[in-house]
Structure formats: structure tokens, C-alpha cells
Design an enzyme around this catalytic site. Structure first.
Site, mmCIF file in Angstrom:
data_model
loop_
_atom_site.group_PDB
_atom_site.id
_atom_site.type_symbol
_atom_site.label_atom_id
_atom_site.label_comp_id
_atom_site.label_asym_id
_atom_site.label_seq_id
_atom_site.Cartn_x
_atom_site.Cartn_y
_atom_site.Cartn_z
ATOM 1 N N HIS A 1 0.837 -1.419 0.022
ATOM 2 C CA HIS A 1 -0.146 -0.022 -0.033
ATOM 3 C C HIS A 1 0.685 1.173 0.004
ATOM 4 O O HIS A 1 0.148 2.319 -0.041
ATOM 5 C CB HIS A 1 -0.945 0.029 1.383
ATOM 6 C CG HIS A 1 -1.636 -1.209 1.501
ATOM 7 N ND1 HIS A 1 -1.122 -2.081 2.262
ATOM 8 C CD2 HIS A 1 -2.669 -1.767 0.816
ATOM 9 C CE1 HIS A 1 -1.713 -3.286 2.291
ATOM 10 N NE2 HIS A 1 -2.857 -3.272 1.560
ATOM 11 N N HIS B 1 -7.093 4.751 5.522
ATOM 12 C CA HIS B 1 -6.437 3.663 4.926
ATOM 13 C C HIS B 1 -4.966 3.993 4.848
ATOM 14 O O HIS B 1 -4.712 5.043 4.488
ATOM 15 C CB HIS B 1 -7.128 3.775 3.427
ATOM 16 C CG HIS B 1 -6.779 2.281 2.898
ATOM 17 N ND1 HIS B 1 -5.648 2.276 2.170
ATOM 18 C CD2 HIS B 1 -7.578 1.146 2.873
ATOM 19 C CE1 HIS B 1 -5.766 1.002 1.520
ATOM 20 N NE2 HIS B 1 -6.733 0.407 2.113
ATOM 21 N N GLU C 1 -2.931 3.035 2.588
ATOM 22 C CA GLU C 1 -2.403 3.676 1.146
ATOM 23 C C GLU C 1 -2.635 5.490 1.447
ATOM 24 O O GLU C 1 -1.835 6.005 0.986
ATOM 25 C CB GLU C 1 -3.230 3.268 -0.084
ATOM 26 C CG GLU C 1 -2.831 3.881 -1.193
ATOM 27 C CD GLU C 1 -3.538 3.309 -2.477
ATOM 28 O OE1 GLU C 1 -4.097 2.203 -2.544
ATOM 29 O OE2 GLU C 1 -3.967 4.280 -3.368
#
Ligand code: SF4
Length: 496
Positions: free
Chosen positions: A264, A314, A316
């Protein structure tokens, strides 16, 4: 679908399950293989799900009195019969709070059964009884299940004190098993499975897994991995078995060791921290995530405010923000796009998380273009090919199905987006880590089931799911979608 038939060897077993199985056909097959064969013979001419429910002796060392054994195959004097829906049934029993094992059940006539169960230790057999093979032999193509509750083991034999208490507990457990069996049987029936194609692993996930495997070969275990290298519980468990150690931060890695950075992507600060600890870094960041990082650096470098369309928190997104923390603002949805404020509306750019929903992303980018007419954006969408392909394939499948099952872990963004795609098409959809999480009630009345898997979910989990559905009745499988993915990413030099 025809009615469920439940066979129990003993009268007390039948009495234990009867309250939960009112209206269900109960057949007392008696004790021993000959009686069981004789009394279950008429079952060969009937239809509908067929099950054997009763107590048994536990064989495997990890099987304890009171545990439940669900047979994935029944071995008897005349051969072996597979029971493909065992994992589905086992999942329901675990949700009912029982300790459940799935594996081979051996049926032996009393003359062939060892006096001491420890004689069977060392085989893969979980439990032994006398009757199940005789019933399985007449099941034919009927959905078939065998569930046994363990009363005795090598360490807790039948003719020893405590057997009465263990017997009573086993009968109580049978009463808990019965309604779960009924729920399983209600889902039985013929069905068609539509497999969305493409599905499962993408090039970035394939590469990240291969990087960890090669790092283990080259540097030896343990190899440390910062965070889950890809968001899938099965992948992580397998890599752990191979010697990978997953840690939250590079600070948790011993100085001088090897660390793999997850697919990620990470903020530059993480690389700096790794360098400060003199770690050997092997970077498994997906090149398509790396592309978004480069875009952020370019836009921020020329003085733009960068709106990152993605989910707050998240991994990422956190990594991408880290490229230019003072210049990037995260915009999660259309509502946030309508209200976000920037220092200079003429100097704005947007980029996207790679695993967004296509529909949602286009809605958000539409709002941004309207509010900031001169907004800069990458030439091609940041949502990656794998995310787009899986969503589009599933959209076509969902249009033809009564229910959709998405294989993927709960922390997998692209898997969760697949659930949303099906739901937006008006079809109930469920995210499952594996077949054990499928609730049979979801399948009741569903003659067509759509199946897909997120980009981080191993393909064999889909095979297991389809196999398991075949334990509920005849299944025809159709692949839907014709996009062929042949993208491969090169490996970093540290492992190539
Ligand atoms: S889903 Fe897309 S961005 Fe994520 S690892 Fe796979 S190819 Fe790369």
C-alpha cells in the site's frame, strides 16, 4: 427442495435433537453398521438433504470430549465419500459457539475397531463411529452431512468415570447442532454460480507476496514486514508460517534486520526511520501506488493544494499524504468535496486512492471539477486497472444474480468496494474471508449466485467456495467477463 432427513443411531440421540427438528424426518438407524445399512437403505430412493447426527470417539490428539467433528469425508470399508459442504456447516456451528473440527470421519464395524483409540493416532482421522459410512453409501447425489459430537478419546475412554457427564454434555451439544443443520439444509438446492472474471490476485499483490517469499529465501527467516503486506488474513497466515514477522512500525524491527514495506506504500518518513535503524529495505509498494505518490510530489512541488480522494486512515492514503503533509487534503466523498476549502482555488490538483469505487470516484471528481474549474488531474485515472476490471466484471454478474459473495478480508478496500458495486445494482452482497463465513440463510432461494474475490484474496479460496456450494446440490459454473489481465511488475533488485 425436498425435506431434510436426519439419521441418528441411538434413541437418546434422537430425543436430544427432536425439539429443534420438529417437522423434520428423523430416522433411527440403530447401533452398528449392519443395522444402519438396513434401516437407511430406503434413503436411496428419496431426495433432499440427508444427515447423520450422533456421538463418536475422538481420535486426533487435538479433539477433546465435547468437541464437534464435521466430516469432510467419510471413510468406510467400501471406500471414501466426500462431503464438500462441511466447511459451510462448520462455520454455522462455530457461530453457534461450538468447538468444531473439520476432517475425515472413519466408520468401522465393532470387529475392526481398535479397543484403544490411540491405535488410530498418527492418521489424519478425527473421529470414529460405526454407522456413518453405511448412510453415506446410500446418499448418492443428495446433499449429505455427518456431524458427530465426541464423547470419548484415548485419554478419556468410554468405560471410565466421567463418561456419564460427558455423555450428557454431548447430548446437549447435539441439541445445539440440530438447528444449525436445519439452516444448512434450508439452503440446499441446485444452483448456478456466476464467476466474475477477472477476480482475485492482481499484479501488485502477486508481486508483494513474491517479494516476501524471495526475501525469506535470500535472507532467511525471520523477515520483518511492516504492516500486512497485502490485506488478506489467509495470505498473512501463510507468510507467517513461512517465517515472516509482521510488525506495526519499523521501530519494532531489530537494528540491521531486513524489512519489507507493504504494497500500500509508505510515507517518506518511514523510509527515513528504516535507514536510521540500518535496516535492509525491500519495497513491495505497488508501482501503481508509487505512481500516485509521484503525482503528489509533482503537484505539491509546483505549489498546488492536492486533494486526495480516498478513505481517511486507509494505509495507502496515509502513505500518500506523507509525501507532502502540508499540501495534501483528503476528500472522502462528494459531501467533503463540496465543503473542502483551499488557500487558492486556481492552484488545485486532485489524485485518487487506487482502490476506490468507480461510481463514487466519478461523483467526487465531478464535484471538484465544478468547484475548481482549473483543477489539475492525472492524464489517466489513478484507480488501478485491477480495481476497475473487478468492479466492471461484477457489475455484469450482479445483474443476473440473486445474491453475490465477495471473497476478501474486511480490511481490504477493493473487496469492500466490490460489495458496494453489487449492492448499488440492487443485489444483496456479502464479504467473506473464506467459506466458513458464508451464512446458509443468504443462499435460501438463490438459484444464481455471483462470486468474485478482491485483488488480495487467493484464488483457491474461490475454488473452495464453489466446491462447498456443490455440497448443497448440483452446481453449474459459468465464467462471466472476458478481460484478460497479463500485467506483471518487475521485482526490486534486493530480491530479483
Ligand atoms: S489493487 Fe491495484 S494498486 Fe493495489 S496492489 Fe493491486 S494493482 Fe496495485
Amino acid at each position: 427442495m425436498a425435506e431434510l432427513t436426519v439419521c441418528t443411531p441411538l434413541r437418546i440421540e434422537r430425543a436430544a435433537v427432536r425439539p429443534a427438528l420438529r417437522g423434520v424426518r428423523l430416522v433411527r438407524i440403530g447401533l452398528g453398521p449392519s443395522r444402519a445399512a438396513r434401516r437407511s437403505a430406503p434413503e436411496a430412493d428419496r431426495t433432499g438433504p440427508l444427515a447423520v447426527l450422533g456421538v463418536a470417539g475422538g481420535v486426533a490428539a487435538h479433539v477433546r470430549p465435547g468437541d464437534v467433528v464435521v466430516a469432510d469425508e467419510v471413510r468406510g470399508p467400501d471406500g471414501t465419500i466426500r462431503c464438500p459442504s462441511a466447511p459451510l456447516l462448520a462455520g454455522g456451528l462455530r457461530r453457534a459457539g461450538l468447538r468444531v473440527h473439520v476432517g475425515p470421519l472413519l466408520s468401522l464395524p465393532p470387529t475392526a475397531a481398535p479397543a484403544d483409540l490411540s491405535a488410530l493416532a498418527g492418521t489424519d482421522v478425527l473421529a470414529v463411529d460405526q454407522e456413518t459410512a453405511a448412510v453415506a453409501a446410500v446418499a448418492g447425489t443428495r446433499p449429505f452431512a455427518a456431524v458427530r459430537v465426541v464423547t470419548d478419546t484415548a485419554g478419556a475412554p468410554l468405560l471410565r468415570p466421567g463418561i456419564v457427564g460427558r455423555g450428557v454434555r454431548a447430548l446437549r451439544t447435539l441439541a445445539v447442532v440440530a438447528p444449525v443443520l436445519r439452516e444448512w439444509a434450508a439452503a440446499a438446492g441446485p444452483r448456478e454460480v456466476l464467476l466474475a472474471s477477472p477476480r482475485s490476485f492482481c499484479a501488485g499483490v502477486d508481486r508483494a507476496i513474491e517479494i516476501v517469499e524471495r526475501a525469506l529465501q535470500r535472507y532467511g527467516a525471520p523477515v520483518y514486514v511492516r504492516r500486512q503486506v497485502v490485506h488478506n488474513a489467509h495470505v498473512i497466515a501463510r507468510l507467517e508460517r513461512l517465517g515472516a514477522v509482521f510488525v506495526p512500525e519499523v521501530d519494532d524491527v531489530p537494528r540491521g534486520a531486513t524489512v519489507v514495506l507493504a504494497a500500500h506504500g509508505v510515507a517518506p518518513q518511514v523510509r527515513a526511520d528504516a535507514a536510521a535503524r540500518r535496516l535492509t529495505v525491500v519495497d513491495a509498494t505497488c508501482p501503481l501506488v508509487g505512481k500516485v505518490h509521484a503525482e503528489v510530489r509533482r503537484y505539491a512541488g509546483r505549489g498546488d493544494t492536492v486533494l486526495l480522494v480516498g478513505h481517511h486512515d486507509h494505509e495507502e492514503v496515509v502513505g500518500t499524504v506523507g509525501e507532502a503533509p502540508g499540501a495534501v487534503l483528503v476528500v472522502a466523498d462528494a459531501q467533503e468535496a463540496r465543503t473542502v476549502t483551499v488557500p487558492d482555488a486556481r492552484r488545485v490538483a486532485y489524485v485518487m486512492q487506487t482502490t476506490l469505487s468507480l461510481d463514487e470516484a466519478s461523483e467526487v471528481s465531478g464535484v471538484l471539477r465544478e468547484r475548481f474549474p482549473s483543477v489539475a488531474a492525472p492524464r489517466s485515472d489513478d484507480i488501478c486497472y485491477a480495481t476497475s476490471n473487478r468492479q466492471e466484471a461484477l457489475r455484469a454478474v450482479a445483474a443476473e444474480c440473486e445474491v453475490v459473495l465477495v471473497v476478501g478480508s474486511a480490511n481490504s478496500s477493493n473487496s469492500r468496494r466490490l460489495v458496494e458495486v453489487a449492492e448499488r445494482a440492487g443485489v444483496p452482497a456479502h464479504l467473506v474471508d473464506d467459506v466458513g463465513e458464508v451464512v446458509p440463510a443468504w443462499l435460501v432461494g438463490a438459484a444464481r449466485v455471483g462470486v468474485t474475490a478482491g485483488a488480495s484474496a487467493p484464488p483457491q479460496l474461490v475454488d473452495e467456495l464453489v466446491d462447498c456450494l456443490s455440497g448443497l446440490g448440483p452446481v453449474t459454473v459459468r465464467e462471466r467477463g472476458d478481460v484478460v489481465e497479463d500485467i506483471r511488475f518487475t521485482l526490486p533488485k534486493e530480491v530479483s
